[in-house]
Scaffold this motif. Structure first.
Motif, PDB file in Angstrom:
ATOM      1  N   LEU A   1       0.898  -1.126   0.111  1.00 48.00           N
ATOM      2  CA  LEU A   1      -0.081  -0.028  -0.012  1.00 48.00           C
ATOM      3  C   LEU A   1       0.777   1.305   0.162  1.00 48.00           C
ATOM      4  CD1 LEU A   1      -3.143   0.791   0.000  1.00 48.00           C
ATOM      5  CD2 LEU A   1      -2.740   0.927   2.416  1.00 48.00           C
ATOM      6  N   ASP A   2       1.943   1.192   0.580  1.00 45.70           N
ATOM      7  CA  ASP A   2       2.978   2.470   0.722  1.00 45.70           C
ATOM      8  C   ASP A   2       4.067   2.324  -0.354  1.00 45.70           C
ATOM      9  OD1 ASP A   2       1.504   3.767   2.701  1.00 45.70           O
ATOM     10  OD2 ASP A   2       2.550   2.557   4.127  1.00 45.70           O
ATOM     11  N   ALA A   3       3.972   1.399  -1.100  1.00 43.25           N
ATOM     12  CA  ALA A   3       4.964   1.454  -2.129  1.00 43.25           C
ATOM     13  C   ALA A   3       5.372   2.517  -2.807  1.00 43.25           C
ATOM     14  CB  ALA A   3       4.752   0.122  -3.350  1.00 43.25           C
ATOM     15  N   GLY A   4       6.677   2.905  -2.836  1.00 42.66           N
ATOM     16  CA  GLY A   4       7.140   4.238  -3.416  1.00 42.66           C
ATOM     17  C   GLY A   4       7.001   5.229  -2.626  1.00 42.66           C
ATOM     18  N   ARG A   5       6.699   5.242  -1.151  1.00 35.89           N
ATOM     19  CA  ARG A   5       6.503   6.288  -0.516  1.00 35.89           C
ATOM     20  C   ARG A   5       7.583   6.369   0.584  1.00 35.89           C
ATOM     21  NH1 ARG A   5       0.757   6.497   1.953  1.00 35.89           N
ATOM     22  NH2 ARG A   5       1.618   8.530   2.647  1.00 35.89           N
ATOM     23  N   LEU A   6       8.164   4.902   0.916  1.00 35.46           N
ATOM     24  CA  LEU A   6       9.214   5.089   1.773  1.00 35.46           C
ATOM     25  C   LEU A   6      10.754   4.864   0.913  1.00 35.46           C
ATOM     26  CD1 LEU A   6       7.486   2.445   4.093  1.00 35.46           C
ATOM     27  CD2 LEU A   6       7.524   4.821   4.430  1.00 35.46           C
ATOM     28  N   ARG A   7      11.785   5.217   1.608  1.00 39.50           N
ATOM     29  CA  ARG A   7      12.988   5.143   1.266  1.00 39.50           C
ATOM     30  C   ARG A   7      13.990   4.824   2.417  1.00 39.50           C
ATOM     31  NH1 ARG A   7      17.898   7.254   0.947  1.00 39.50           N
ATOM     32  NH2 ARG A   7      17.521   9.037   2.296  1.00 39.50           N
ATOM     33  N   VAL A   8      14.867   3.728   1.893  1.00 43.37           N
ATOM     34  CA  VAL A   8      15.452   3.014   2.943  1.00 43.37           C
ATOM     35  C   VAL A   8      16.979   3.186   2.397  1.00 43.37           C
ATOM     36  CG1 VAL A   8      16.320   0.931   4.121  1.00 43.37           C
ATOM     37  CG2 VAL A   8      13.904   1.037   3.519  1.00 43.37           C
ATOM     38  N   SER A   9      17.801   4.018   3.254  1.00 43.79           N
ATOM     39  CA  SER A   9      19.329   4.301   2.943  1.00 43.79           C
ATOM     40  C   SER A   9      20.037   2.898   2.378  1.00 43.79           C
ATOM     41  CB  SER A   9      19.938   4.893   4.095  1.00 43.79           C
ATOM     42  OG  SER A   9      21.315   5.185   3.737  1.00 43.79           O
ATOM     43  N   GLY A  10      20.892   3.062   1.715  1.00 42.78           N
ATOM     44  CA  GLY A  10      21.615   1.878   1.145  1.00 42.78           C
ATOM     45  C   GLY A  10      22.535   1.215   2.319  1.00 42.78           C
ATOM     46  N   ASP A  11      22.933   2.046   3.334  1.00 45.54           N
ATOM     47  CA  ASP A  11      23.566   1.561   4.429  1.00 45.54           C
ATOM     48  C   ASP A  11      22.967   1.373   5.606  1.00 45.54           C
ATOM     49  OD1 ASP A  11      23.367   4.302   4.886  1.00 45.54           O
ATOM     50  OD2 ASP A  11      25.108   4.716   5.372  1.00 45.54           O
ATOM     51  N   PHE A  12      21.569   1.176   5.642  1.00 44.85           N
ATOM     52  CA  PHE A  12      20.704   1.118   6.716  1.00 44.85           C
ATOM     53  C   PHE A  12      21.359  -0.236   7.678  1.00 44.85           C
ATOM     54  CE2 PHE A  12      18.838  -2.303   4.327  1.00 44.85           C
ATOM     55  CZ  PHE A  12      18.324  -3.130   5.232  1.00 44.85           C
ATOM     56  N   ASP A  13      21.792  -0.991   7.330  1.00 44.02           N
ATOM     57  CA  ASP A  13      22.519  -2.338   8.139  1.00 44.02           C
ATOM     58  C   ASP A  13      23.778  -2.012   8.444  1.00 44.02           C
ATOM     59  OD1 ASP A  13      23.325  -2.752   5.584  1.00 44.02           O
ATOM     60  OD2 ASP A  13      22.664  -4.944   5.625  1.00 44.02           O
ATOM     61  N   ALA A  14      24.542  -0.744   8.164  1.00 47.55           N
ATOM     62  CA  ALA A  14      25.707  -0.691   8.422  1.00 47.55           C
ATOM     63  C   ALA A  14      25.991  -0.663  10.065  1.00 47.55           C
ATOM     64  CB  ALA A  14      26.529   0.589   7.833  1.00 47.55           C
ATOM     65  N   PRO A  15      27.162  -1.048  10.523  1.00 46.31           N
ATOM     66  CA  PRO A  15      27.498  -0.657  12.095  1.00 46.31           C
ATOM     67  C   PRO A  15      27.135   0.429  12.521  1.00 46.31           C
ATOM     68  CG  PRO A  15      29.394  -2.095  10.876  1.00 46.31           C
ATOM     69  CD  PRO A  15      28.346  -1.440   9.695  1.00 46.31           C
ATOM     70  N   LEU A  16      26.707   0.589  13.802  1.00 46.22           N
ATOM     71  CA  LEU A  16      26.552   2.014  14.317  1.00 46.22           C
ATOM     72  C   LEU A  16      27.970   2.548  14.819  1.00 46.22           C
ATOM     73  CD1 LEU A  16      23.254   1.235  16.272  1.00 46.22           C
ATOM     74  CD2 LEU A  16      23.430   2.775  14.520  1.00 46.22           C
ATOM     75  N   PRO A  17      27.756   4.012  14.768  1.00 46.66           N
ATOM     76  CA  PRO A  17      29.292   4.606  15.233  1.00 46.66           C
ATOM     77  C   PRO A  17      29.504   4.217  16.848  1.00 46.66           C
ATOM     78  CG  PRO A  17      27.846   6.112  14.111  1.00 46.66           C
ATOM     79  CD  PRO A  17      26.971   4.833  14.289  1.00 46.66           C
ATOM     80  N   ARG A  18      30.737   4.117  17.414  1.00 50.09           N
ATOM     81  CA  ARG A  18      30.916   3.827  18.523  1.00 50.09           C
ATOM     82  C   ARG A  18      30.246   4.490  19.499  1.00 50.09           C
ATOM     83  NH1 ARG A  18      32.210  -0.813  20.351  1.00 50.09           N
ATOM     84  NH2 ARG A  18      30.601  -0.142  22.195  1.00 50.09           N
ATOM     85  N   ASP A  19      29.972   5.981  19.172  1.00 47.51           N
ATOM     86  CA  ASP A  19      29.366   6.795  20.508  1.00 47.51           C
ATOM     87  C   ASP A  19      27.987   6.259  20.471  1.00 47.51           C
ATOM     88  OD1 ASP A  19      29.199   7.704  17.718  1.00 47.51           O
ATOM     89  OD2 ASP A  19      28.463   9.692  18.743  1.00 47.51           O
ATOM     90  N   VAL A  20      27.101   5.983  19.252  1.00 45.16           N
ATOM     91  CA  VAL A  20      25.984   5.531  19.480  1.00 45.16           C
ATOM     92  C   VAL A  20      25.922   4.290  20.303  1.00 45.16           C
ATOM     93  CG1 VAL A  20      23.670   5.037  18.309  1.00 45.16           C
ATOM     94  CG2 VAL A  20      25.402   6.808  17.564  1.00 45.16           C
ATOM     95  N   LEU A  21      26.522   3.150  19.809  1.00 46.53           N
ATOM     96  CA  LEU A  21      26.646   2.151  20.587  1.00 46.53           C
ATOM     97  C   LEU A  21      26.844   2.146  22.108  1.00 46.53           C
ATOM     98  CD1 LEU A  21      28.500  -0.211  18.089  1.00 46.53           C
ATOM     99  CD2 LEU A  21      26.125  -0.426  18.798  1.00 46.53           C
ATOM    100  N   ASP A  22      27.693   3.310  22.289  1.00 49.19           N
ATOM    101  CA  ASP A  22      28.010   3.302  23.983  1.00 49.19           C
ATOM    102  C   ASP A  22      26.498   3.793  24.261  1.00 49.19           C
ATOM    103  OD1 ASP A  22      30.577   2.689  23.604  1.00 49.19           O
ATOM    104  OD2 ASP A  22      31.226   4.772  23.372  1.00 49.19           O
ATOM    105  N   GLY A  23      25.921   4.749  23.907  1.00 50.71           N
ATOM    106  CA  GLY A  23      24.630   4.969  24.632  1.00 50.71           C
ATOM    107  C   GLY A  23      23.676   3.693  24.742  1.00 50.71           C
ATOM    108  N   PHE A  24      23.717   2.936  24.130  1.00 52.64           N
ATOM    109  CA  PHE A  24      22.976   1.478  24.286  1.00 52.64           C
ATOM    110  C   PHE A  24      23.465   0.692  25.295  1.00 52.64           C
ATOM    111  CE2 PHE A  24      21.373   2.581  19.983  1.00 52.64           C
ATOM    112  CZ  PHE A  24      20.215   2.445  20.225  1.00 52.64           C
ATOM    113  N   GLU A  25      24.863   0.466  25.654  1.00 52.08           N
ATOM    114  CA  GLU A  25      25.456  -0.161  26.437  1.00 52.08           C
ATOM    115  C   GLU A  25      25.868   0.487  27.603  1.00 52.08           C
ATOM    116  OE1 GLU A  25      29.044  -1.312  23.732  1.00 52.08           O
ATOM    117  OE2 GLU A  25      27.842  -2.555  22.881  1.00 52.08           O
ATOM    118  N   ALA A  26      25.249   1.606  27.958  1.00 53.31           N
ATOM    119  CA  ALA A  26      25.697   2.205  29.221  1.00 53.31           C
ATOM    120  C   ALA A  26      24.747   1.754  30.243  1.00 53.31           C
ATOM    121  CB  ALA A  26      25.549   3.782  29.026  1.00 53.31           C
TER     122      ALA A  26
END
Length: 74
Positions: A49-74
Motif C-alpha cells: 500500500l505504501d510502495a514508493g512512499r518510503l526510502r531506505v538508505s543503502g547503508d541502513f544495516d551498517a554498524p553504528l558509530p561507537r558513540d551511538v553504541l556506547d549509549g545503548f551499552e551504558a
C-alpha cells in the motif's frame, strides 16, 4: 450487515478519533453507560500500500558509530 459511511460525512471529533486509530493503532470503544456497544479498529493494511512512499538508505544495516553504541551499552 455492513454500512459504509465516508469519513468526510462524520463529525470532526469522530474523524479525529478514527484518524488516531489509523495512525497509532489501538481501538475506539463506544459505550452506553457501562456497556460497550461498538469497537472500532483500523482496517487491515494491504502489503504494498505504501510502495514508493518510503526510502531506505543503502547503508541502513551498517554498524553504528561507537558513540551511538556506547549509549545503548551504558
Amino acid at each position: 450487515m455492513s454500512h459504509v459511511v465516508s469519513l468526510h460525512d462524520l463529525p470532526p471529533a469522530l474523524r479525529g478519533l478514527l484518524n488516531r486509530v489509523v495512525r497509532e493503532g489501538g481501538e475506539v470503544l463506544v459505550t452506553d453507560g457501562e456497556r460497550t456497544v461498538a469497537r472500532v479498529v483500523a482496517a487491515e493494511r494491504r502489503p504494498g500500500l505504501d510502495a514508493g512512499r518510503l526510502r531506505v538508505s543503502g547503508d541502513f544495516d551498517a554498524p553504528l558509530p561507537r558513540d551511538v553504541l556506547d549509549g545503548f551499552e551504558a
